[in-house]
Scaffold this motif. Structure first.
Motif, mmCIF file in Angstrom:
data_model
loop_
_atom_site.group_PDB
_atom_site.id
_atom_site.type_symbol
_atom_site.label_atom_id
_atom_site.label_comp_id
_atom_site.label_asym_id
_atom_site.label_seq_id
_atom_site.Cartn_x
_atom_site.Cartn_y
_atom_site.Cartn_z
ATOM 1 N N UNK A 284 -5.435 -53.190 -11.842
ATOM 2 C CA UNK A 284 -6.124 -54.163 -10.996
ATOM 3 C C UNK A 284 -5.716 -55.581 -11.388
ATOM 4 N N UNK A 285 -5.504 -55.794 -12.680
ATOM 5 C CA UNK A 285 -5.112 -57.113 -13.192
ATOM 6 C C UNK A 285 -3.793 -56.998 -13.958
ATOM 7 N N UNK A 286 -2.878 -57.896 -13.658
ATOM 8 C CA UNK A 286 -1.634 -58.019 -14.421
ATOM 9 C C UNK A 286 -1.736 -59.272 -15.283
ATOM 10 N N UNK A 287 -1.696 -59.100 -16.599
ATOM 11 C CA UNK A 287 -1.778 -60.225 -17.525
ATOM 12 C C UNK A 287 -0.361 -60.661 -17.875
ATOM 13 N N UNK A 288 -0.015 -61.893 -17.533
ATOM 14 C CA UNK A 288 1.326 -62.418 -17.796
ATOM 15 C C UNK A 288 1.319 -63.216 -19.087
ATOM 16 N N UNK A 289 2.172 -62.801 -20.023
ATOM 17 C CA UNK A 289 2.208 -63.420 -21.349
ATOM 18 C C UNK A 289 3.637 -63.828 -21.691
ATOM 19 N N UNK A 290 3.868 -65.128 -21.846
ATOM 20 C CA UNK A 290 5.177 -65.640 -22.251
ATOM 21 C C UNK A 290 5.144 -65.955 -23.742
ATOM 22 N N UNK A 291 6.171 -65.540 -24.470
ATOM 23 C CA UNK A 291 6.210 -65.799 -25.901
ATOM 24 C C UNK A 291 7.564 -66.365 -26.322
ATOM 25 N N UNK B 168 7.580 -60.573 -10.459
ATOM 26 C CA UNK B 168 8.193 -59.506 -9.650
ATOM 27 C C UNK B 168 7.763 -58.095 -10.055
ATOM 28 N N UNK B 169 7.362 -57.891 -11.301
ATOM 29 C CA UNK B 169 6.965 -56.549 -11.738
ATOM 30 C C UNK B 169 5.450 -56.382 -11.826
ATOM 31 N N UNK B 170 4.711 -57.428 -11.516
ATOM 32 C CA UNK B 170 3.250 -57.352 -11.578
ATOM 33 C C UNK B 170 2.721 -56.491 -10.438
ATOM 34 N N UNK B 171 1.884 -55.517 -10.770
ATOM 35 C CA UNK B 171 1.325 -54.601 -9.780
ATOM 36 C C UNK B 171 -0.118 -54.951 -9.410
ATOM 37 N N UNK B 172 -0.759 -55.778 -10.189
ATOM 38 C CA UNK B 172 -2.175 -56.034 -10.011
ATOM 39 C C UNK B 172 -2.524 -56.821 -8.763
ATOM 40 N N UNK B 173 -3.735 -56.599 -8.281
ATOM 41 C CA UNK B 173 -4.293 -57.398 -7.194
ATOM 42 C C UNK B 173 -4.538 -58.816 -7.677
#
Length: 318
Positions: free
Chosen positions: A28-35, A109-114
């Motif tokens: 449901x949620x895609x958490x985007x984390x840049x490191x 582009x790869x995030x599936x979450x709403x």
């Protein structure tokens, strides 16, 4: 991919680290984390996400930008332990230095979450109910495109130097126009509707700040909802991409930002961006008034300064 309008729910909230879902389940949620070189911080960042107590599944999309320390190794250990939750990309060459923004290029582009949430590798979430509370708010208010909250500022990763909780919120709903003059939205506090934040126009790449224009665009036909509660930590340290910049660079960046928003931003934001640009220049001029007093009375430099001020008034304030 499953229909995102059908959200799988647990009977009660439990930590993400303890959740078990069928393999075909859509998060449901895609958490985007840049490191990048976050070996001293990344554990706390990932733990803060994994400790979230939700009714729904999430995915953690990590992009390591060719770190030269042990960041990638630490992420790999977490990915091995939580293979159904953490999905990492490990770059061999630094993409940011090439002008590539990792979230729109690799994570979106790869995030599936709403919904999309953000937490960079040197920040972390401190409240286990953060995601669930934000999810409930956005689901409740159809016009809310983005939900954010207050964060605690930590200087140089030293808890002995805690800053003031930020931002100062005087209301709950914020329109696109109200987000222009000052960036009140900490990146690590955001949960947003996917379609509202993944759009990345070309002019976005001209700006040094990463997310401020994204929040404005996200709310062009809706609102941002501010939760007056600290639920995360934003670190200021020498290795931070933005926090490490000096004041002069940030002022120039703000000016460039206002120019781009005035020219290319959502219609509702352009007039406010123009006002903010003029106000910034006036502020800088006023700060220099005392220094310029002696120059104005100089036989040679006085007339030159008058010509410069005439040029500024004509080309900046007109």
């Amino acid at each position: 991919m499953e229909n995102q309008n059908i959200i799988r729910r647990l009977p009660a909230p439990i930590a993400v680290s303890e959740q078990e879902w069928p393999e075909s389940t859509t998060p449901v949620v895609s958490v985007c984390c840049m490191t990048y070189n976050h070996e001293n911080f990344i554990r706390k960042c990932l733990d803060g996400v994994l400790n979230q107590e939700t009714l729904f599944p999430i995915e953690i999309l990590v992009h390591d930008d060719a770190s030269t320390d042990q960041t990638a190794s630490i992420i790999q250990k977490y990915e091995k332990r939580y293979p159904n939750s953490i999905k990492a990309i490990y770059q061999e060459e630094n993409q940011w230095s090439k002008g590539v923004r990792p979230n729109p290029a690799f994570n979106f582009p790869r995030a599936q979450g709403k919904y999309i949430a953000f937490c960079e590798g040197d920040d972390y979430w401190s409240d286990k109910g953060k995601l669930q509370q934000q999810f409930d708010i956005i689901e409740k208010y159809p016009d809310v495109k983005l939900c954010f909250h207050k964060v605690l500022v930590v200087h140089d990763g030293d808890h002995a130097r805690l800053g003031t909780p930020t931002p100062i919120l005087t209301k709950t709903f914020y329109s696109c126009r109200e987000l222009v003059s000052t960036n009140i939205i900490p990146t690590c506090s955001v949960l947003a509707i996917r379609e509202a934040v993944i759009e990345t126009p070309d002019w976005y790449y001209k700006l040094p700040m990463n997310d401020w224009p994204r929040w404005i665009s996200a709310c062009k036909d809706g609102y941002a909802y501010g939760i007056n509660k600290v639920m995360g930590v934003y670190r200021i340290h020498s290795g931070g991409i933005w926090s490490a910049q000096n004041v002069g660079v940030k002022v120039i960046s703000d000016y460039d930002f206002y120019c781009e928003i005035e020219k290319n931003g959502p219609i509702c934001s352009r007039a406010l961006a123009a006002d903010a640009r003029r106000a910034l220049v006036r502020k800088l001029i006023n700060q220099e008034e005392e220094r310029l007093f002696r120059i104005r009375n100089h036989v040679i430099f006085g007339p030159l300064l008058k010509l410069w001020e005439k040029f500024i008034n004509k080309n900046i304030f007109s």
